[in-house]
Design a protein around this motif. Structure first.
Motif, PDB file in Angstrom:
ATOM      1  N   SER A   1       5.289  25.087  -2.217  1.00 34.76           N
ATOM      2  CA  SER A   1       4.206  25.786  -1.518  1.00 34.76           C
ATOM      3  C   SER A   1       2.865  25.433  -2.160  1.00 34.76           C
ATOM      4  O   SER A   1       1.846  25.334  -1.471  1.00 34.76           O
ATOM      5  N   GLY A   2       2.871  25.189  -3.473  1.00 34.88           N
ATOM      6  CA  GLY A   2       1.647  24.767  -4.152  1.00 34.88           C
ATOM      7  C   GLY A   2       1.186  23.400  -3.662  1.00 34.88           C
ATOM      8  O   GLY A   2      -0.015  23.142  -3.518  1.00 34.88           O
ATOM      9  N   VAL A   3       2.137  22.520  -3.406  1.00 38.32           N
ATOM     10  CA  VAL A   3       1.788  21.172  -2.931  1.00 38.32           C
ATOM     11  C   VAL A   3       1.224  21.253  -1.504  1.00 38.32           C
ATOM     12  O   VAL A   3       0.258  20.568  -1.164  1.00 38.32           O
ATOM     13  N   PHE A   4       1.812  22.109  -0.693  1.00 37.24           N
ATOM     14  CA  PHE A   4       1.269  22.327   0.656  1.00 37.24           C
ATOM     15  C   PHE A   4      -0.205  22.736   0.558  1.00 37.24           C
ATOM     16  O   PHE A   4      -1.055  22.225   1.276  1.00 37.24           O
ATOM     17  N   GLU A   5      -0.459  23.680  -0.347  1.00 40.26           N
ATOM     18  CA  GLU A   5      -1.826  24.189  -0.485  1.00 40.26           C
ATOM     19  C   GLU A   5      -2.776  23.100  -0.953  1.00 40.26           C
ATOM     20  O   GLU A   5      -3.883  22.952  -0.431  1.00 40.26           O
TER      21      GLU A   5
ATOM     22  N   PRO B   1      18.687  12.698   5.411  1.00 39.94           N
ATOM     23  CA  PRO B   1      19.268  12.822   4.065  1.00 39.94           C
ATOM     24  C   PRO B   1      18.282  12.411   2.976  1.00 39.94           C
ATOM     25  O   PRO B   1      18.520  11.485   2.217  1.00 39.94           O
ATOM     26  N   VAL B   2      17.171  13.127   2.888  1.00 38.17           N
ATOM     27  CA  VAL B   2      16.097  12.694   1.998  1.00 38.17           C
ATOM     28  C   VAL B   2      16.426  12.916   0.529  1.00 38.17           C
ATOM     29  O   VAL B   2      15.968  12.178  -0.338  1.00 38.17           O
ATOM     30  N   GLY B   3      17.250  13.931   0.229  1.00 41.13           N
ATOM     31  CA  GLY B   3      17.549  14.208  -1.176  1.00 41.13           C
ATOM     32  C   GLY B   3      16.409  14.971  -1.836  1.00 41.13           C
ATOM     33  O   GLY B   3      15.436  15.349  -1.179  1.00 41.13           O
ATOM     34  N   ALA B   4      16.535  15.172  -3.154  1.00 41.20           N
ATOM     35  CA  ALA B   4      15.574  16.029  -3.857  1.00 41.20           C
ATOM     36  C   ALA B   4      14.321  15.258  -4.271  1.00 41.20           C
ATOM     37  O   ALA B   4      14.325  14.033  -4.347  1.00 41.20           O
ATOM     38  N   GLY B   5      13.259  15.994  -4.534  1.00 42.58           N
ATOM     39  CA  GLY B   5      12.060  15.427  -5.163  1.00 42.58           C
ATOM     40  C   GLY B   5      11.097  14.747  -4.209  1.00 42.58           C
ATOM     41  O   GLY B   5      11.310  14.714  -2.993  1.00 42.58           O
ATOM     42  N   ASN B   6      10.020  14.218  -4.780  1.00 44.03           N
ATOM     43  CA  ASN B   6       8.951  13.558  -4.036  1.00 44.03           C
ATOM     44  C   ASN B   6       8.321  14.481  -2.990  1.00 44.03           C
ATOM     45  O   ASN B   6       8.444  14.285  -1.783  1.00 44.03           O
TER      46      ASN B   6
ATOM     47  N   ASP C   1      -0.757  23.779   6.227  1.00 49.44           N
ATOM     48  CA  ASP C   1      -0.197  25.114   6.384  1.00 49.44           C
ATOM     49  C   ASP C   1       1.117  24.988   7.151  1.00 49.44           C
ATOM     50  O   ASP C   1       1.115  24.615   8.325  1.00 49.44           O
ATOM     51  N   PRO C   2       2.234  25.285   6.505  1.00 42.67           N
ATOM     52  CA  PRO C   2       3.513  25.074   7.188  1.00 42.67           C
ATOM     53  C   PRO C   2       3.637  25.883   8.481  1.00 42.67           C
ATOM     54  O   PRO C   2       4.290  25.461   9.426  1.00 42.67           O
ATOM     55  N   ARG C   3       2.985  27.018   8.532  1.00 37.91           N
ATOM     56  CA  ARG C   3       3.049  27.830   9.752  1.00 37.91           C
ATOM     57  C   ARG C   3       2.320  27.149  10.915  1.00 37.91           C
ATOM     58  O   ARG C   3       2.743  27.212  12.054  1.00 37.91           O
TER      59      ARG C   3
END
Ligand code: AMP
Ligand code: ZN
Length: 432
Positions: A188-192, A156-161, A197-199
């Protein structure tokens, strides 16, 4: 394949019999609420005269304004001590709409979510990260209990961060996300940025996208970037929240859980029903809610019925993804905002002129709101410091009311476009 096969694949005629039975009960129960008691009397409607599903069309419509006027407890059909939970619609402060649930109501709501999630292929072995706001907003707790009932490990992390979200996904092998589509794009920008890479680096396989309108293209981008299947989840707080309509694995429209809701699509001008396949406003009636039944609620959401059976075998009819609204409500980052809220705030501030404009833009994957405000001539040609402090004041006042921080631009009087008749307050440049 099914969470509750008997209900999900019920013959249409049996489903309609069940609906009629529940509709009758609901209408009679609704008459226990002070609001509906008066409403029925005012509209000369006798709740004992419902004999067929078509008779529902004689029940007057309920609107958001009605719900606001009945604040705080006017719609309760049971004694207050039967209630166990309250929720409200997102984004509005003050007299937003509030919804109350008995324990049985929560049980039925939870079922619609377990059923929806199971339908998409989520199972007990999944790890579910719920990235929606918890609290009064329904997306947090609604999905939370549905996922627990399904048996999945629920975070239950909730939104944000954003960084923490990604960390959790990696550390705990999250497989299923519940996320606002615009936030999924932003993330997706934060992943980059983190070169993750989420995949490659996560086990994500399913996402539930809800709380705001989004297109097939947005879904496509999210599926492509994260390497998962994304399913559209529709609901509104007045009808519990999520769990009203949900996509199955065919991803060809959203099944409306018709054992819980009576669905109509009407022409928003004539208020008459439209033919199957024709776009109109979705109108919903709760069929199982005992604490606070809501009848023929005008959702203001535009959609159409997709005729014909679904390949998944479920008999509950499908609607097209929501294409727009009949009112001017904006949804930004999942928060509902009415331009009138902004107007009220602005007009309460001296030195603010008579005209303003809201511009919505998408930069990268982020939605931004710019509010252009005309100020008085004296102020505009006066001290710069004073202008800046007004700008700050407006920003803060708006933020406290609409819960997102707009960029405020102050402009000279008579520079914003004027229209004859209804003002065009909003320029939505968020192309998809
Ligand atoms: P709330 O009462 O705060 O839950 O807001 C409900 C509103 O959010 C709905 O009436 C819709 O306008 C919008 N909404 C929720 N889910 C979706 C969805 N999947 N697609 C489009 N709009 C949605
Ligand atoms: Zn289906």
């Amino acid at each position: 394949m099914f969470w509750e096969e008997k209900i999900e694949t019920m013959q249409r005629s049996d489903l309609q019999t069940l609906q009629l039975e529940r509709l009758k009960q609901t209408v009679v129960n609704a008459a226990n609420a002070p609001f509906y008691k008066n409403f029925f009397a005012k509209n000369s409607f006798d709740p004992s005269t419902i004999r067929t599903l078509d008779d529902a069309r004689r029940i007057p419509f309920t609107t958001k304004e009605d719900l606001r006027e009945a604040w705080p407890y006017g719609l309760l059909a049971v004694p207050k001590d039967e209630l166990v939970r309250m929720h409200s619609s997102s984004g509005t402060t003050g007299r937003s709409t509030v919804i109350f649930h008995t324990a049985r109501d929560l049980d039925a709501w939870t079922d619609t979510l377990s059923r929806s999630m199971y339908m998409t292929g989520m199972r007990k072995a999944d790890v579910f990260q719920n990235m929606m706001t918890y609290g009064l907003f329904t997306g947090g707790l609604g999905f939370h209990y549905g996922a627990e009932r399904l048996g999945a490990l629920t975070i239950p992390v909730g939104a944000g961060n954003s960084k923490r979200q990604i960390q959790l996904m990696r550390d705990f092998d999250t497989t299923v996300l519940h996320i606002i589509p615009s936030y999924a794009l932003h993330l997706s920008g934060v992943f980059e940025e983190l070169s993750v890479d989420p995949r490659r680096d996560t086990r994500l396989r399913i996402a539930f996208l809800g709380a705001e309108p989004h297109s097939e293209k947005t879904r496509g981008r999210i599926e492509e970037f994260y390497g998962l299947k994304a399913f559209n989840s529709y609901g509104l707080s007045e009808m519990n929240g999520p769990g009203v309509a949900f996509e199955c694995q065919c991803q060809a429209g959203l099944h409306v859980w018709e054992d819980n809701f009576l669905m109509e699509i009407i022409d928003p001008d004539t208020l008459e029903p439209v033919a199957d396949g024709v776009e109109g406003e979705l109108v919903l009636t709760t069929l199982k809610r005992e604490g606070m039944p809501v009848l023929r609620y005008r959702t203001k959401d535009l959609t159409r019925i997709i005729a014909g059976p679904c390949a998944c075998g479920r008999t509950h009819r499908r609607i097209e993804r929501i294409t727009g609204r009949t009112d001017d409500m904006l949804i930004i980052k999942g928060v509902n905002i009415f331009p009138v809220q902004i107007e009220k705030k602005l007009m309460g501030i001296s030195d603010v002129g008579n005209n303003f404009q809201i511009i919505l833009e998408r930069k990268g994957y982020n939605d931004h709101m710019i509010v252009r405000v005309e100020v008085t001539k004296e102020l505009f040609s006066g001290d710069l410091k004073q202008l800046e402090s007004l700008r700050k004041k407006i920003t803060e006042e708006l933020r406290s009311d609409i819960l997102i921080t707009p960029r405020v631009d102050l402009v000279e009087p008579n520079t914003l476009p004027k229209t004859e008749g209804k003002a065009v307050r909003v320029l939505d440049n968020r192309a998809d």
